[in-house]
Structure formats: C-alpha cells, structure tokens
Design a protein around this motif. Sequence first.
Motif, PDB file in Angstrom:
ATOM      1  N   ALA A  29      35.362 -99.664 -54.536  1.00  0.00           N
ATOM      2  CA  ALA A  29      34.255 -99.977 -53.827  1.00  0.00           C
ATOM      3  C   ALA A  29      33.660 -98.632 -53.342  1.00  0.00           C
ATOM      4  O   ALA A  29      34.468 -97.539 -53.250  1.00  0.00           O
ATOM      5  CB  ALA A  29      34.545-100.527 -52.387  1.00  0.00           C
ATOM      6  N   PHE A  30      32.359 -98.465 -53.290  1.00  0.00           N
ATOM      7  CA  PHE A  30      31.756 -97.189 -53.117  1.00  0.00           C
ATOM      8  C   PHE A  30      30.859 -97.436 -51.678  1.00  0.00           C
ATOM      9  O   PHE A  30      30.179 -98.490 -51.533  1.00  0.00           O
ATOM     10  CB  PHE A  30      30.651 -96.763 -53.980  1.00  0.00           C
ATOM     11  CG  PHE A  30      31.421 -96.099 -55.066  1.00  0.00           C
ATOM     12  CD1 PHE A  30      32.853 -95.757 -55.228  1.00  0.00           C
ATOM     13  CD2 PHE A  30      30.708 -96.020 -56.265  1.00  0.00           C
ATOM     14  CE1 PHE A  30      33.385 -95.354 -56.383  1.00  0.00           C
ATOM     15  CE2 PHE A  30      31.224 -95.321 -57.466  1.00  0.00           C
ATOM     16  CZ  PHE A  30      32.649 -94.981 -57.472  1.00  0.00           C
ATOM     17  N   SER A  31      30.922 -96.656 -50.632  1.00  0.00           N
ATOM     18  CA  SER A  31      30.220 -96.578 -49.408  1.00  0.00           C
ATOM     19  C   SER A  31      30.107 -95.301 -48.980  1.00  0.00           C
ATOM     20  O   SER A  31      30.199 -94.315 -49.625  1.00  0.00           O
ATOM     21  CB  SER A  31      31.040 -97.703 -48.484  1.00  0.00           C
ATOM     22  OG  SER A  31      30.371 -97.510 -47.137  1.00  0.00           O
ATOM     23  N   ILE A  32      30.178 -95.045 -47.573  1.00  0.00           N
ATOM     24  CA  ILE A  32      30.303 -93.792 -46.932  1.00  0.00           C
ATOM     25  C   ILE A  32      31.748 -93.401 -46.468  1.00  0.00           C
ATOM     26  O   ILE A  32      32.537 -94.274 -46.242  1.00  0.00           O
ATOM     27  CB  ILE A  32      29.511 -93.845 -45.510  1.00  0.00           C
ATOM     28  CG1 ILE A  32      28.020 -94.137 -45.891  1.00  0.00           C
ATOM     29  CG2 ILE A  32      29.638 -92.530 -44.679  1.00  0.00           C
ATOM     30  CD1 ILE A  32      27.098 -94.458 -44.416  1.00  0.00           C
ATOM     31  N   ILE A  33      32.230 -92.290 -46.777  1.00  0.00           N
ATOM     32  CA  ILE A  33      33.433 -91.797 -46.315  1.00  0.00           C
ATOM     33  C   ILE A  33      32.941 -90.510 -45.144  1.00  0.00           C
ATOM     34  O   ILE A  33      32.187 -89.830 -45.571  1.00  0.00           O
ATOM     35  CB  ILE A  33      34.330 -91.358 -47.389  1.00  0.00           C
ATOM     36  CG1 ILE A  33      33.759 -90.016 -48.222  1.00  0.00           C
ATOM     37  CG2 ILE A  33      34.583 -92.182 -48.082  1.00  0.00           C
ATOM     38  CD1 ILE A  33      34.700 -89.419 -49.087  1.00  0.00           C
ATOM     39  N   TYR A  34      34.135 -90.052 -44.339  1.00  0.00           N
ATOM     40  CA  TYR A  34      33.806 -88.866 -43.512  1.00  0.00           C
ATOM     41  C   TYR A  34      35.268 -88.402 -43.150  1.00  0.00           C
ATOM     42  O   TYR A  34      36.247 -89.174 -43.200  1.00  0.00           O
ATOM     43  CB  TYR A  34      33.066 -89.557 -42.289  1.00  0.00           C
ATOM     44  CG  TYR A  34      33.945 -90.542 -41.512  1.00  0.00           C
ATOM     45  CD1 TYR A  34      34.896 -90.096 -40.460  1.00  0.00           C
ATOM     46  CD2 TYR A  34      33.795 -91.787 -41.415  1.00  0.00           C
ATOM     47  CE1 TYR A  34      35.434 -90.880 -39.510  1.00  0.00           C
ATOM     48  CE2 TYR A  34      34.261 -92.670 -40.846  1.00  0.00           C
ATOM     49  CZ  TYR A  34      35.156 -92.213 -39.859  1.00  0.00           C
ATOM     50  OH  TYR A  34      35.791 -93.209 -38.992  1.00  0.00           O
ATOM     51  N   ASN A  35      34.912 -87.263 -42.650  1.00  0.00           N
ATOM     52  CA  ASN A  35      36.424 -86.344 -42.456  1.00  0.00           C
ATOM     53  C   ASN A  35      36.457 -86.625 -40.759  1.00  0.00           C
ATOM     54  O   ASN A  35      35.588 -86.476 -39.821  1.00  0.00           O
ATOM     55  CB  ASN A  35      36.164 -85.074 -42.588  1.00  0.00           C
ATOM     56  CG  ASN A  35      37.478 -84.196 -42.337  1.00  0.00           C
ATOM     57  OD1 ASN A  35      37.992 -84.103 -41.212  1.00  0.00           O
ATOM     58  ND2 ASN A  35      37.921 -83.323 -43.323  1.00  0.00           N
ATOM     59  N   ALA A  36      37.459 -87.444 -40.399  1.00  0.00           N
ATOM     60  CA  ALA A  36      37.749 -87.651 -39.072  1.00  0.00           C
ATOM     61  C   ALA A  36      37.730 -86.448 -38.115  1.00  0.00           C
ATOM     62  O   ALA A  36      37.384 -86.527 -36.796  1.00  0.00           O
ATOM     63  CB  ALA A  36      39.173 -88.399 -38.941  1.00  0.00           C
TER      64      ALA A  36
END
Length: 372
Positions: A158-165
């Motif tokens: 799946a592709f979406s948004i990722i972020y660095n916590a």
Amino acid sequence: MPVGRRQVLRAGSFTVAAAALGAQVGCGTKSAKAAAGETKGLDQLYREAKAEGGSLVVYAGGDTANQQDGNKAAFEKAFPGIKLTVVVDYSKFHDARIDNQLSTGTLVPDVVQLQTLQDFPRWKKEGALLSYKPEGFDKVHDAFKDSDGAWTGIFVDAFSIIYNADKVNGKPPLTANALLDASWKNQIVSTYPNDDDAVLYLYRLIVDKYGWNWLSRFVAQKVTWVRGTQAPADQVEAGTKAVALGTDGALVPGAGVKTRFVVPEKDPFMAWAQRAAILKKAKHPAAAKLYLSWWLSKPVQENFYMWSVRTDVTPHKGFRKIWDYPNAHLDGFETFMSDRAAVERFRQQLTLYVGEVTGPPSPGRLGLSPGK
C-alpha cells in the motif's frame, strides 16, 4: 534501508518465522481441500526442487538491488540447498524484458512478481503462464487470484503518507490536504509519480478528490522528487525529510524504527496484491512451485510487514483486513493499470506540474537478461 521494508518478515521476526517454516518441511502438510490446489506439501515440493537442481530465478518488481535480500535469506534458510536468485527492477522494465525474452527464446526467470497487474491476464491469454494453485491458494482472497491458477497475489502493498515520528512535533500530516501546510515546505520527498504507476494512481486519487489546484500547491511546497519508492522511505527514516508521499512502511514499526505509515480514515490511499506467476517455459518449475507455496504459507503471511492475501490471517494489531478499507481502492488500481491510454493522458498532464523524470533508475541499468 528501513528495517523490514519490502521484506517478508517484520523486524525481530526473521528467526522465528524461518524456523517455523523449517519445521514444516518434513511434516507432510497437506491442503485442506485437494481440489483447491497443491496437495504435496512443502516437504515433497522441497525434495522435488532439490532433485531438479536446487536453483530458482525470480524477477521481482522493486527499487533497489538489495530490496529482496531478506526474502532470499528467509527462503534459503527454510530450504537449505536451494539457491534463490532475485533480480529487482522496476516492474515496467521487467515486464518489457520478459516480453522480449519470450519473443527471442531467451527466457531467464522462473517466477515473475510485479505491480503491473494488467500484464498477467495478457500473459495468460498468450499461453505464457503455468496454471498452478500453490498450497494455501484456497485461502487467498478471491480478488487476489486467478481462478485457473495463472497467478496469485503473494502480499498486499500500500502507498500513502509516511512520516518520521521525531520530526513532526506530534502533529503528523494525516491527509493529502495537510501536506499543504506551510510547516512542510522543503520537508517532503516523493517518488516521481510519472515514473511509477502505483504512485501515479495514488496521485490520481488525490487529484480526483482535491482537484488540480491541490497538485499545484503541493509542488509549490518545494518537494524533493526521486526515482523509486525506496529513496523516500530511506530519507524519512534517516530524518533528512520529515514526510514522504507515495511509498509504504511497516504497519507495526520495529524497535528503533522512526518511520510511521499513515492509513487515512477517509482520505484516499491505494493498495494492491503483488501478483506472482510461474512462466510456462520456466527452467525450474519444481522450485518455482515451492517458492509460491512458501509465500502463501501462514508463517510467512503472518509476518509480512503490511497485509496478508489470506483470509484466515489476522491483520496486525490495530488494523483491519485490507478489503475492509474502502478508501484503499483495491479494485481501482487494476482498472487504472488496464486503461493504458488513460494512464498516459494523466501522466502527461501531471508532468506539466511535476516536471520530467530525471536521474538514473535506482536499481541500475540491468540490460536484457539479468540473472542469466
């Protein structure tokens, strides 16, 4: 490389799952329904693969040469004496390569696993695929397999948004619209959507929801554009960028992993089952059958870092089965991929905003017959 990305096993689960598979070998496991597919069990398939010569070549869609190293190691640990060669390249190059090899009588791979979903019905119609229902095929969701066994999904990506916590100050962007906030200027990295059809489809969904003005404003955020979906994940994990659009990540991050994958509540994201098939002219059909049955085995499916294709595998804690997310647009990706004229029209319009793709392909330039 973020721990667990594009690998079979979640961080910390390698030894356990490999051992579980190793324990299966020799136990005489049988399918619940003989008519549903393979009845030999992994132990017999393993013996036949060794008797055949103990080699297997897989062409896998992906972004970097080492992206499948964890899968290779797990398979070879479970089945000592079987040498697995996995050649990673963009799916759009692998499918062209396979077509060329078939037309020139120079076929290299035994198994192909790609995101170019539209190729598999065509290859089936052309008689290029072996009809085979691996062990566990009867448990695969009906939407993820060919009824005749010409191909099967082996995992859900799946592709979406990722972020660095550590980089979002407790306020991660959870929607595409949130990425337009001024705080994310110069902090976003994305795969060129005009270089990868899965990322292109994600952008199609977002533009359909928010309009072309969203894309114009998004580009104005001074997005860093890269080739391949591995680079955005690497940059976010390293903290070089805070956020990425158009890549994946582990649903349950391993210890020390900073990347978080966003499954939006209502905003669109996209998911698909990566299809795998055995080529009818494969040189190592026994090893190929072992490989697909291994992929569909419950220990492997339970330890994949995103979603399983099996209906009897419980999703990771806190998540539903992928077909229970209507905003994942599971059916839409295949429809999108199959209308190549519409794909190209959207790609060219989007390029007016994003610009032409630049830079070498992230897996390198592999030529006509890698893995030979």
